[in-house]
Design an enzyme around this catalytic site. Structure first.
Site, mmCIF file in Angstrom:
data_model
loop_
_atom_site.group_PDB
_atom_site.id
_atom_site.type_symbol
_atom_site.label_atom_id
_atom_site.label_comp_id
_atom_site.label_asym_id
_atom_site.label_seq_id
_atom_site.Cartn_x
_atom_site.Cartn_y
_atom_site.Cartn_z
ATOM 1 N N LYS A 86 46.794 42.996 44.191
ATOM 2 C CA LYS A 86 46.481 43.452 42.841
ATOM 3 C C LYS A 86 46.927 44.892 42.563
ATOM 4 C CE LYS A 86 44.124 39.943 40.947
ATOM 5 N NZ LYS A 86 43.802 39.048 42.044
ATOM 6 N N GLU A 108 39.686 43.017 33.093
ATOM 7 C CA GLU A 108 38.833 41.877 33.421
ATOM 8 C C GLU A 108 38.938 41.664 34.928
ATOM 9 O OE1 GLU A 108 41.939 41.697 32.630
ATOM 10 O OE2 GLU A 108 42.703 40.392 34.221
ATOM 11 N N SER A 375 47.782 36.691 49.994
ATOM 12 C CA SER A 375 47.583 37.602 48.861
ATOM 13 C C SER A 375 46.478 38.632 49.070
ATOM 14 C CB SER A 375 47.309 36.797 47.587
ATOM 15 O OG SER A 375 46.241 35.893 47.793
HETATM 16 C C1 LIG Z 1 43.226 37.762 42.043
HETATM 17 C C2 LIG Z 1 43.643 37.112 43.303
HETATM 18 C C3 LIG Z 1 44.375 35.913 43.320
HETATM 19 C C4 LIG Z 1 44.657 35.117 42.086
HETATM 20 O O1 LIG Z 1 45.385 35.757 41.118
HETATM 21 P P1 LIG Z 1 46.917 35.506 40.862
HETATM 22 O O2 LIG Z 1 47.198 36.255 39.629
HETATM 23 O O3 LIG Z 1 47.122 34.025 40.723
HETATM 24 O O4 LIG Z 1 47.638 36.027 42.049
HETATM 25 C C5 LIG Z 1 44.813 35.431 44.523
HETATM 26 N N1 LIG Z 1 44.531 36.053 45.686
HETATM 27 C C6 LIG Z 1 43.807 37.185 45.717
HETATM 28 C C7 LIG Z 1 43.516 37.821 47.029
HETATM 29 C C8 LIG Z 1 43.352 37.759 44.537
HETATM 30 O O5 LIG Z 1 42.629 38.880 44.587
#
Ligand SMILES: *Cc1c(COP(=O)(O)O)cnc(C)c1O
Length: 394
Positions: A86, A108, A375
């Site tokens: 993020k 948000e 992610s």
């Molecule tokens: C916010 C988040 C997501 C989902 O959001 P995307 O916009 O689809 O990437 C996925 N993995 C993590 C660790 C997140 O914090």
């Protein structure tokens, strides 16, 4: 703003109240100007490297490779400052706000990771931060709420229908409409009205660019598969972007299958949704026969969203990317497997992509290369995991 701008095929656009049009135009103009500005790029590069910790490593997971029967690499976005991808977008949009002379940020958040990224950049740049967060999510992601407050952000509880991400975006958009003059809306995913899907993709595509270079350096070739979880779609589009023009690289987006696609408790928007408008853009949306948006369900707050970014809808329709699901139960199994065999806690969101891959065991050739975009890290999910599986921690 030109009508065809921000369109991905039939998807995207900006379906917003009149009062937001000039603000979105101002944002679009600033983005296109600063994106290519050498000083802006240099400032972002330095922060990405020295503050956020880029480039993130590409890690060959022996354990997952053995389970699946090919080479599995993890792109370690979990090692970024704040614990998720993020902040790539947080830094980019935070600097945009600064250069546009805005000192108040709103955002948000679902799992709290985007709220955290916004609170982080706000603290570092000395800006005022308000984060809209559903009450259900506040409860299930308390560690992130506490961190945001410690960094000086105000967390505004949103009740709405389900108290999750959709309601938080509704309230943030409503607040923005009333405070457009001095407030910058730091949007967290590759969805929403134009220009957000383009902006968020731009600041996240560093993920795929690094992956590509790292994979070529390490193995001398491109991966066979790049897979990522999909909520609104920002980490996935960031991972995919550098490979879209390489048709030999399979792109797989993994949505939250919740209890299962044959139930109404899931968040598999691209597989079960219909085309509609949500949060200012035309895209796939989970909706009932009357076009009413229906609540999504997922063990992971960050994927619990009935919409998806317009570019993913387009990539699905043209067949360039495929979209599949992982279910809550297999996500929990994967979380524990990665803790036990890799010493890594994956975010519940990220564990979806790994869970899908584990289900493909035996389907690949031994020399195949699969890259999973990890992610984020799962520290925020440890308490929830133990509530679901108390026996695992005894
Ligand atoms: C916010 C988040 C997501 C989902 O959001 P995307 O916009 O689809 O990437 C996925 N993995 C993590 C660790 C997140 O914090």
């Amino acid at each position: 703003m030109m009508k065809n701008k921000g369109r991905f095929g039939d998807y995207g656009g900006f379906y917003v109240p009149e009062v937001l049009i000039p603000v979105l135009e101002e944002l679009e103009e600033a983005f296109y100007r600063l994106r290519d500005d050498d000083d802006f790029k240099a400032e972002l590069d330095v922060l990405s490297r020295d503050y956020a910790g880029r480039p993130t490593p590409l890690y060959h997971s022996d354990a997952l490779s053995k389970h699946v029967g090919c080479h599995v690499y993890l792109k370690r976005e979990d090692l970024m400052h704040g614990g998720a991808h993020k902040l790539n977008n947080g830094l980019g949009q935070g600097l945009l706000a600064k250069h546009m002379g805005k000192h108040k940020l709103i955002a948000e958040t679902g799992a709290g990771q985007h709220g955290l990224a916004t609170a982080t950049i706000g603290a570092m740049l000395g800006m005022d931060v308000k984060v809209f967060m559903g009450v259900t999510d506040i409860e299930r992601q308390m560690p992130n709420v506490q961190k945001m407050r410690l960094m000086g952000a105000e967390v505004i509880p949103v009740t709405g229908a389900s108290g999750t991400l959709k309601d938080a975006i509704n309230d943030a958009l409503r607040y923005w409409t009333a405070h457009v003059d001095d407030t910058f809306y730091l949007f967290g995913t590759a969805a929403g009205p134009h220009p957000y899907p383009v902006i968020v993709r731009h600041f996240q595509q560093i993920i795929g660019e690094e992956m590509r270079v790292q994979c070529l350096e390490r193995t001398g070739r491109l991966p066979n598969v790049v897979a990522a979880c999909v909520g609104g779609g920002s980490n996935a589009i960031g991972a995919f972007a550098a490979f879209i023009d390489d048709p030999e690289v399979r792109l797989v987006g993994v949505e939250a299958g919740g209890y299962g696609l044959d139930t109404d408790k899931h968040a598999s928007t691209l597989q079960k949704g219909k085309v509609g408008v949500l949060h200012g853009a035309r895209s796939y949306v989970l909706q009932d026969a009357n076009g009413q948006v229906i609540e999504s369900h997922s063990v992971s707050a960050g994927l619990d969203y009935p919409g998806v970014g317009p570019e993913h809808s387009y990539l699905k329709d043209i067949g360039r990317a495929e979209y599949v699901s992982a279910m809550d139960e297999e996500v929990l199994d994967t979380f524990l497997l990665m803790a036990r065999e890799e010493g890594i806690f994956p975010a519940f969101e990220s564990a979806h992509a790994v869970a899908w891959l584990l289900r493909q065991a035996g389907q690949f050739k031994a020399e195949d290369i699969v890259i999973i975009n990890l992610s984020g890290r799962g520290d925020k999910d440890v308490d929830a995991f133990i509530r679901y599986r108390p026996e695992s921690a005894q």
